[in-house]
Scaffold this active site. Structure first.
Site, mmCIF file in Angstrom:
data_model
loop_
_atom_site.group_PDB
_atom_site.id
_atom_site.type_symbol
_atom_site.label_atom_id
_atom_site.label_comp_id
_atom_site.label_asym_id
_atom_site.label_seq_id
_atom_site.Cartn_x
_atom_site.Cartn_y
_atom_site.Cartn_z
ATOM 1 N N GLU A 1 67.220 -72.645 -90.282
ATOM 2 C CA GLU A 1 67.786 -71.377 -90.735
ATOM 3 C C GLU A 1 68.281 -71.604 -92.155
ATOM 4 O O GLU A 1 68.840 -72.670 -92.469
ATOM 5 C CB GLU A 1 68.936 -70.916 -89.820
ATOM 6 C CG GLU A 1 68.535 -70.719 -88.364
ATOM 7 C CD GLU A 1 67.429 -69.700 -88.173
ATOM 8 O OE1 GLU A 1 67.317 -68.782 -89.019
ATOM 9 O OE2 GLU A 1 66.665 -69.815 -87.193
ATOM 10 N N HIS B 1 66.374 -66.541 -83.650
ATOM 11 C CA HIS B 1 66.739 -66.889 -85.028
ATOM 12 C C HIS B 1 67.909 -67.872 -85.078
ATOM 13 O O HIS B 1 68.750 -67.806 -85.981
ATOM 14 C CB HIS B 1 67.063 -65.637 -85.850
ATOM 15 C CG HIS B 1 65.860 -64.788 -86.117
ATOM 16 N ND1 HIS B 1 64.825 -65.182 -86.933
ATOM 17 C CD2 HIS B 1 65.524 -63.557 -85.646
ATOM 18 C CE1 HIS B 1 63.904 -64.231 -86.969
ATOM 19 N NE2 HIS B 1 64.305 -63.234 -86.196
#
Length: 610
Positions: A53, A192
């Site tokens: 990320e 995510h």
């Protein structure tokens, strides 16, 4: 064997972040060199599936906020790694909304410089896997460069590229991770966050490998080319490379009727043959060839020189229809100064034959008849040699008349008796000297002509003159080089091999007759004696041609002139003329050619020596 799980505590708001820690393990981590064996079955390959990320899309301006990785082999999870990372900048609101990672969560977390060594150790010896791998690997590589860590450049697999190969649009509308995870019923839903997305990618990887296995993707080498846009029919013929040796040599593609379709050479036969079934091979004729082939016949060679020479000989012997190079060595033309009372220049296909014996002079061979004709024109530019093709008698016919060239002063008109045999012999001897020795008269004549044309800005004509001069110099230099090797009954040379021993060659009249590599730390003299005693016997040739393909002579000469080669035994004649055509070559061209190419007319005009 199992690997202890690597874990990094996820900090909460207000809590001190925990540093990366590795639980003790008795497993021996493989090194990257373990994957040099391209035939490693996929069930034995260790993969590290990674997901990042970040604060944005560019590794140059954005930072990593979280790393998640799963180490897996043979369907078994060996370990996991997860940690937040302080990017050194605030997390944009859009990114925080997407990932749930806020600036307060990463404040005080380890920096990428602190985390990266742990990740590199976790991934050591494994094949790196990521969904849209260029993104994740790009960030990791940039982080390594900024923090001063060496990037190990592991093999990388992109599941997006594999999905494009294994799945159709009818099965999945796109290749997003969430879509593929749903299609393969992954045990973890990508949200995510790095570790969850890495876990989902593991399931996607396994699903893709199952699909690709049907197409014959069963080894690490197969996986490296699995995403290539290769028709299934061609990819399925990769079995032709099964069992081929990982060694230097020659390979022959053969059809069902025993016809040799193509001959090639490589330092690794199996790897090279397999490349014909990947996207790396784009030649249409090669695609057609591999679809006709039924088997591949390898010929393992002890040295690279032997492999290249064997390739030339096999091409000349079988004349494979898919080989374009050197299929017809006997068709390579030569330029001959004939043996007759009034010699002339002609383009011939062989050194022997009419006009050949008894002191005929040759240069070449040339790559084409057109190039040989350019060399003839270069000699006619420099010498007033007759250009008529018939044989002239010593006593001219009363009805003979001179041609236009005689009126221009470009020929002495021996056909009419205006020039006798003795005077003409002087001209012929100068031509012979330019062919066999110093080509200075030819170079000087062309340099003057080129200089004049450049001064008049007639550059296209100057280029044509340049091409004629270059063709002559190449042919003359090649003949002089070939002659010195072809004239020697036996030459023995050696050079150090990469293994520590010696590569030894025996050459007779230009033909490679024997070659071997001696073991390291042993006296090579006994091997040399045995090699000389068993080497092929060769009869003397008609010079300047040798007893080998002209390109074989070029290969042997290039090897002999390589740095580190030592002449063990050589007969007389191992020399080229000091002022021969070879001395005029500058990267394969004459000084006049180089001068004209640079637009220096004055240099071209003054070029008369090497």
């Amino acid at each position: 064997m199992s690997v202890g799980r690597v874990s990094v505590g996820r900090p909460t708001v207000g809590a001190m972040p925990t540093a990366p820690s590795v639980q003790p393990t008795s497993a021996v981590q493989p090194t990257f060199e373990a994957f040099d064996d391209a035939a490693t079955p996929l069930s034995e390959v260790t993969f590290v599936v990674v997901d990042l990320e970040t604060t944005g899309g560019s590794p140059d301006t954005c930072g990593i906020t979280e790393i998640g990785a799963v180490r897996v082999r043979g369907g078994e999870i060996l370990g996991e790694l997860q940690t937040l990372v302080d990017p050194g900048t605030p997390v944009p609101a859009m990114i925080a909304t997407l990932t749930g990672i806020t600036t307060s969560m990463v404040r005080g977390a380890p920096t990428i410089a602190e985390v990266l060594p742990t990740f590199l150790e976790f991934a050591r010896g494994a094949v790196l896997v990521a969904h849209n791998a260029p993104f994740d690997v790009g960030f990791l590589r940039a982080a390594a460069a900024r923090s001063g860590h060496a990037w190990p450049a592991p093999p990388v697999v992109d599941t997006v590229a594999l999905a494009r190969r294994a799945l159709t649009r009818d099965e999945v509308p796109n290749n997003k991770l969430a879509t593929l995870a749903g299609f393969f019923r992954a045990s973890t839903t990508p949200v995510h966050r790095a570790l969850d997305d890495a876990r989902a990618t593991v399931d996607v990887l396994h699903g893709l490998l199952d699909r690709l296995g049907v197409l014959g993707v069963t080894t690490l080498e197969d996986l490296a080319t699995a995403s290539d846009p290769v028709p299934p029919a061609r990819r399925q013929r990769r079995h032709l490379a099964d069992g081929l040796p990982d060694a230097p040599g020659v390979y022959q593609f053969v059809d069902g009727g025993g016809e040799v379709l193509y001959v090639g050479t490589s330092t690794n036969i199996r790897t090279r043959v397999r490349s014909y079934f990947t996207a790396a091979e784009t030649r249409r004729r090669m695609t057609e060839m591999v679809m006709l082939a039924e088997r591949v016949v390898p010929v393992v060679c002890g040295t690279v020189l032997e492999a290249r020479v064997r390739e030339l000989r096999l091409i000349a012997e079988h004349r494979p229809r898919y080989n374009r190079r050197s299929r017809f060595p006997e068709r390579q033309p030569w330029v001959r100064l004939t043996v007759e009372p009034f010699p002339r220049l002609s383009v011939v296909r062989e050194v022997g034959g009419p006009g050949g014996p008894g002191g005929a002079t040759h240069i070449g061979p040339f790559g084409s008849r057109a190039t040989a004709q350019l060399a003839v024109e270069a000699l006619h530019e420099a010498f007033a040699l007759r250009r008529c093709t018939g044989r002239l008698p010593l006593v001219p016919s009363p009805r003979a008349s001179a041609c236009a060239l005689a009126g221009m002063g470009r020929c002495g008109a021996p056909c009419t008796g205006a020039q006798g045999p003795d005077d003409y012999a002087v001209v012929a001897s100068k031509v012979r000297a330019a062919l066999l020795g110093d080509p200075e008269p030819v170079v000087a004549a062309h340099a003057r002509r080129i200089a004049g044309l450049v001064t008049e800005e007639r550059f296209e004509e100057a280029a044509a003159v340049r091409d004629r001069l270059e063709a002559f110099l190449r042919g003359a230099a090649r003949a002089q080089r070939s002659r010195r090797l072809a004239a020697i009954p036996q030459l023995v040379a050696a050079r150090r091999a990469d293994t520590g021993g010696w590569e030894v060659v025996v050459v007779r009249h230009g033909r490679l007759c024997a070659t071997a590599t001696t073991p390291p730390r042993t006296d090579p003299r006994s091997t040399i004696e045995a090699l000389v005693a068993t080497a092929e016997q060769v009869e003397p040739p008609d010079l300047p041609a040798g007893r080998a393909h002209p390109e074989e002579i070029d290969l042997v000469l290039a090897w002999l002139e390589d740095e580190g080669v030592r002449l063990v035994d050589v007969g007389p004649g191992w020399a080229c003329p000091v002022r021969g055509a070879e001395a005029y070559r500058v990267r394969g061209a004459s000084p006049a050619v180089v001068a004209v190419a640079a637009g220096r007319a004055e240099d071209a005009a003054g070029t008369s020596t090497a």
